[in-house]
Design a protein around this motif. Structure first.
Motif, PDB file in Angstrom:
ATOM      1  N   HIS A 108       0.710  -1.291   0.214  1.00  0.00           N
ATOM      2  CA  HIS A 108       0.151   0.158  -0.046  1.00  0.00           C
ATOM      3  C   HIS A 108       0.860   1.185   0.067  1.00  0.00           C
ATOM      4  CE1 HIS A 108      -3.283  -2.748   1.317  1.00  0.00           C
ATOM      5  NE2 HIS A 108      -4.154  -1.646   0.998  1.00  0.00           N
ATOM      6  N   LEU A 109       0.564   2.189  -0.720  1.00  0.00           N
ATOM      7  CA  LEU A 109       1.209   3.538  -0.496  1.00  0.00           C
ATOM      8  C   LEU A 109       1.044   4.131   0.912  1.00  0.00           C
ATOM      9  CD1 LEU A 109       0.129   5.572  -3.711  1.00  0.00           C
ATOM     10  CD2 LEU A 109       2.134   4.390  -3.226  1.00  0.00           C
ATOM     11  N   PRO A 110       2.002   4.744   1.401  1.00  0.00           N
ATOM     12  CA  PRO A 110       2.045   5.375   2.941  1.00  0.00           C
ATOM     13  C   PRO A 110       0.769   6.026   2.930  1.00  0.00           C
ATOM     14  CG  PRO A 110       4.003   5.436   2.138  1.00  0.00           C
ATOM     15  CD  PRO A 110       3.223   5.183   0.724  1.00  0.00           C
ATOM     16  N   MET A 111       0.046   6.147   4.169  1.00  0.00           N
ATOM     17  CA  MET A 111      -1.055   6.894   4.234  1.00  0.00           C
ATOM     18  C   MET A 111      -0.879   8.287   5.046  1.00  0.00           C
ATOM     19  SD  MET A 111      -3.890   3.766   5.649  1.00  0.00           S
ATOM     20  CE  MET A 111      -5.310   4.962   5.412  1.00  0.00           C
ATOM     21  N   CYS A 112       0.487   8.742   5.235  1.00  0.00           N
ATOM     22  CA  CYS A 112       0.895   9.601   6.095  1.00  0.00           C
ATOM     23  C   CYS A 112       1.778  10.499   5.065  1.00  0.00           C
ATOM     24  CB  CYS A 112       1.508   9.429   7.047  1.00  0.00           C
ATOM     25  SG  CYS A 112       0.430   8.691   8.464  1.00  0.00           S
ATOM     26  N   ALA A 113       1.539  11.916   5.036  1.00  0.00           N
ATOM     27  CA  ALA A 113       2.469  12.758   4.221  1.00  0.00           C
ATOM     28  C   ALA A 113       3.881  12.604   4.494  1.00  0.00           C
ATOM     29  CB  ALA A 113       2.020  14.131   4.103  1.00  0.00           C
ATOM     30  N   GLY A 114       4.933  12.445   3.580  1.00  0.00           N
ATOM     31  CA  GLY A 114       6.115  12.484   3.912  1.00  0.00           C
ATOM     32  C   GLY A 114       7.217  11.543   2.978  1.00  0.00           C
ATOM     33  N   ARG A 115       8.226  11.537   3.215  1.00  0.00           N
ATOM     34  CA  ARG A 115       9.182  10.794   2.309  1.00  0.00           C
ATOM     35  C   ARG A 115       9.419   9.432   2.794  1.00  0.00           C
ATOM     36  NH1 ARG A 115      13.542  12.379  -1.527  1.00  0.00           N
ATOM     37  NH2 ARG A 115      15.289  11.130  -1.573  1.00  0.00           N
ATOM     38  N   TYR A 116       9.481   8.287   1.933  1.00  0.00           N
ATOM     39  CA  TYR A 116       9.566   6.928   2.459  1.00  0.00           C
ATOM     40  C   TYR A 116      10.632   6.224   1.657  1.00  0.00           C
ATOM     41  CZ  TYR A 116       5.318   7.889   5.047  1.00  0.00           C
ATOM     42  OH  TYR A 116       4.475   8.531   5.820  1.00  0.00           O
ATOM     43  N   ASN A 117      11.450   5.383   2.232  1.00  0.00           N
ATOM     44  CA  ASN A 117      12.191   4.625   1.681  1.00  0.00           C
ATOM     45  C   ASN A 117      11.717   3.185   1.792  1.00  0.00           C
ATOM     46  OD1 ASN A 117      14.225   6.444   0.504  1.00  0.00           O
ATOM     47  ND2 ASN A 117      14.735   6.593   2.780  1.00  0.00           N
ATOM     48  N   LEU A 118      11.147   2.472   1.095  1.00  0.00           N
ATOM     49  CA  LEU A 118      10.270   1.263   1.197  1.00  0.00           C
ATOM     50  C   LEU A 118      11.055   0.089   0.350  1.00  0.00           C
ATOM     51  CD1 LEU A 118       6.779   2.726   0.080  1.00  0.00           C
ATOM     52  CD2 LEU A 118       7.863   2.336   2.418  1.00  0.00           C
ATOM     53  N   THR A 119      11.016  -1.186   0.931  1.00  0.00           N
ATOM     54  CA  THR A 119      11.563  -2.280   0.594  1.00  0.00           C
ATOM     55  C   THR A 119      10.320  -3.368   0.424  1.00  0.00           C
ATOM     56  OG1 THR A 119      13.869  -2.034   1.615  1.00  0.00           O
ATOM     57  CG2 THR A 119      13.292  -3.855   1.029  1.00  0.00           C
ATOM     58  N   LEU A 120      10.047  -3.722  -0.792  1.00  0.00           N
ATOM     59  CA  LEU A 120       9.209  -4.993  -1.215  1.00  0.00           C
ATOM     60  C   LEU A 120       9.911  -6.052  -1.144  1.00  0.00           C
ATOM     61  CD1 LEU A 120       8.085  -2.134  -2.411  1.00  0.00           C
ATOM     62  CD2 LEU A 120       6.576  -3.499  -3.728  1.00  0.00           C
ATOM     63  N   ARG A 121       9.448  -7.093  -0.534  1.00  0.00           N
ATOM     64  CA  ARG A 121      10.172  -8.417  -0.539  1.00  0.00           C
ATOM     65  C   ARG A 121       9.080  -9.198  -1.744  1.00  0.00           C
ATOM     66  NH1 ARG A 121      14.562  -8.463   2.393  1.00  0.00           N
ATOM     67  NH2 ARG A 121      14.192  -7.347   4.441  1.00  0.00           N
ATOM     68  N   LEU A 122       9.982 -10.048  -2.453  1.00  0.00           N
ATOM     69  CA  LEU A 122       9.610 -10.391  -3.585  1.00  0.00           C
ATOM     70  C   LEU A 122       9.297 -11.986  -3.377  1.00  0.00           C
ATOM     71  CD1 LEU A 122      11.865  -9.102  -6.321  1.00  0.00           C
ATOM     72  CD2 LEU A 122       9.664  -8.283  -5.737  1.00  0.00           C
ATOM     73  N   PHE A 123       8.191 -12.495  -4.070  1.00  0.00           N
ATOM     74  CA  PHE A 123       7.784 -13.772  -4.064  1.00  0.00           C
ATOM     75  C   PHE A 123       7.398 -14.314  -5.486  1.00  0.00           C
ATOM     76  CE2 PHE A 123       4.109 -11.252  -2.851  1.00  0.00           C
ATOM     77  CZ  PHE A 123       3.403 -11.953  -3.578  1.00  0.00           C
ATOM     78  N   LYS A 124       7.369 -15.525  -5.908  1.00  0.00           N
ATOM     79  CA  LYS A 124       6.741 -16.138  -6.961  1.00  0.00           C
ATOM     80  C   LYS A 124       6.062 -17.400  -6.450  1.00  0.00           C
ATOM     81  CE  LYS A 124      11.269 -18.144  -8.180  1.00  0.00           C
ATOM     82  NZ  LYS A 124      12.339 -18.374  -9.373  1.00  0.00           N
ATOM     83  N   ASP A 191       7.759  12.179  13.265  1.00  0.00           N
ATOM     84  CA  ASP A 191       9.291  12.161  13.053  1.00  0.00           C
ATOM     85  C   ASP A 191       9.491  11.735  11.557  1.00  0.00           C
ATOM     86  OD1 ASP A 191      11.951  12.147  12.806  1.00  0.00           O
ATOM     87  OD2 ASP A 191      12.288  10.717  14.479  1.00  0.00           O
ATOM     88  N   PRO A 192      10.115  12.285  10.710  1.00  0.00           N
ATOM     89  CA  PRO A 192      10.236  11.635   9.378  1.00  0.00           C
ATOM     90  C   PRO A 192      11.282  10.887   9.267  1.00  0.00           C
ATOM     91  CG  PRO A 192      11.164  14.057   9.478  1.00  0.00           C
ATOM     92  CD  PRO A 192      10.433  13.766  10.803  1.00  0.00           C
ATOM     93  N   SER A 193      12.230  10.654  10.155  1.00  0.00           N
ATOM     94  CA  SER A 193      13.401   9.907  10.366  1.00  0.00           C
ATOM     95  C   SER A 193      12.674   8.325  10.240  1.00  0.00           C
ATOM     96  CB  SER A 193      14.429  10.163  11.377  1.00  0.00           C
ATOM     97  OG  SER A 193      13.705  10.101  12.754  1.00  0.00           O
ATOM     98  N   ALA A 194      11.489   8.015  10.810  1.00  0.00           N
ATOM     99  CA  ALA A 194      11.049   6.828  10.943  1.00  0.00           C
ATOM    100  C   ALA A 194      10.561   6.334   9.671  1.00  0.00           C
ATOM    101  CB  ALA A 194       9.924   6.944  11.979  1.00  0.00           C
ATOM    102  N   ASN A 195      10.602   6.921   8.450  1.00  0.00           N
ATOM    103  CA  ASN A 195       9.846   6.681   7.216  1.00  0.00           C
ATOM    104  C   ASN A 195      10.819   5.585   6.495  1.00  0.00           C
ATOM    105  OD1 ASN A 195       7.939   8.233   8.130  1.00  0.00           O
ATOM    106  ND2 ASN A 195       8.566   9.819   6.686  1.00  0.00           N
ATOM    107  N   SER A 196      11.010   4.798   7.071  1.00  0.00           N
ATOM    108  CA  SER A 196      11.869   3.395   6.349  1.00  0.00           C
ATOM    109  C   SER A 196      11.016   2.331   6.762  1.00  0.00           C
ATOM    110  CB  SER A 196      13.261   3.406   6.786  1.00  0.00           C
ATOM    111  OG  SER A 196      14.087   2.302   5.980  1.00  0.00           O
ATOM    112  N   ILE A 197      10.349   1.608   5.802  1.00  0.00           N
ATOM    113  CA  ILE A 197       9.525   0.426   5.740  1.00  0.00           C
ATOM    114  C   ILE A 197      10.020  -0.531   5.100  1.00  0.00           C
ATOM    115  CG2 ILE A 197       7.188   0.075   6.032  1.00  0.00           C
ATOM    116  CD1 ILE A 197       6.550   2.709   6.304  1.00  0.00           C
ATOM    117  N   THR A 198       9.924  -1.777   5.787  1.00  0.00           N
ATOM    118  CA  THR A 198       9.864  -2.987   4.663  1.00  0.00           C
ATOM    119  C   THR A 198       8.413  -3.610   4.825  1.00  0.00           C
ATOM    120  OG1 THR A 198      12.241  -3.600   5.491  1.00  0.00           O
ATOM    121  CG2 THR A 198      10.841  -5.494   4.632  1.00  0.00           C
ATOM    122  N   ARG A 199       7.979  -4.048   3.479  1.00  0.00           N
ATOM    123  CA  ARG A 199       6.635  -4.499   3.219  1.00  0.00           C
ATOM    124  C   ARG A 199       6.647  -6.092   2.728  1.00  0.00           C
ATOM    125  NH1 ARG A 199       2.840  -0.375   3.234  1.00  0.00           N
ATOM    126  NH2 ARG A 199       3.851   1.256   4.507  1.00  0.00           N
TER     127      ARG A 199
END
Length: 200
Positions: A108-124, A191-199
């Protein structure tokens, strides 16, 4: 008489880029992406789907496939149900030069305004039987989803056999407008420093 100054919908704007991927035993790949949103969401601007250029891992490098492919999309809606998701599918080349799926990812796209560095785990997906596995290996056509949007669905996921491997990194800048009018708090003051998320 209705107040014309009250907005009839709220808006989200997402920009950024699909940066790179690390996938075991994959040195040449491209990525297909699409945004999937609920029925109440209306696309205002941008492309809901696209395909990156092919990326190749140079000899002696650390195995990172770099795309830096831009994304830019704007939606409007009146409720948060069906919040937009980004679905990716990475395709690489096998030993015979055929395109084969290397992995799917969804978030999902983040629900809060800000800058995010996201990691999507891949599967097949995995073949349902040994016979299908053998057939896939002989024909060079590994199991893949018939509907490219399937990773974004909730139904049927619990009975799907998958194999994980690799990840894709995405950088997203999200802006919202008028969410508070509809009773939503976007939490943009945190706090914008928390915007690093792994999905997953």
């Amino acid at each position: 008489m209705a107040d014309s100054s009250v907005p009839s919908s709220f808006t989200i704007l997402a920009t950024g880029q699909i940066e790179c991927a690390e996938i075991p035993n994959c040195t040449n790949a491209y990525l297909k992406f699409q945004f999937v949103a609920g029925e109440d969401w209306q696309l205002l601007d941008g492309l809901e789907e696209g395909i990156t250029q092919a990326a190749r891992v140079p000899e002696g490098r650390d195995g990172v496939l770099v795309w830096n492919f831009p994304i830019d999309i704007t939606y409007k809606t009146t409720n948060a149900f069906g919040w937009p998701q980004l679905v990716v599918a990475v395709y690489g080349l096998d030993t015979f030069g055929r395109d084969v799926i290397k992995g799917y990812g969804c978030m999902h796209l983040p629900m809060c305004a800000g800058r995010y560095n996201l990691t999507l785990r891949l599967f097949k997906p995995r073949s349902a039987s040994m016979l299908q596995s053998l057939t896939s290996w002989l024909t060079g056509m590994p199991a893949e989803f018939s509907d490219p949007k399937f990773p974004s669905y909730g139904e049927g996921r619990e009975v799907t056999r998958v194999q994980s491997g690799g990840h894709v990194k995405v950088q997203v800048n999200l802006m919202t407008k008028d969410m508070d009018v509809f009773g939503y708090v976007d939490g943009s003051g945190r706090d914008p420093s928390a915007n690093s998320i792994t999905r997953m």
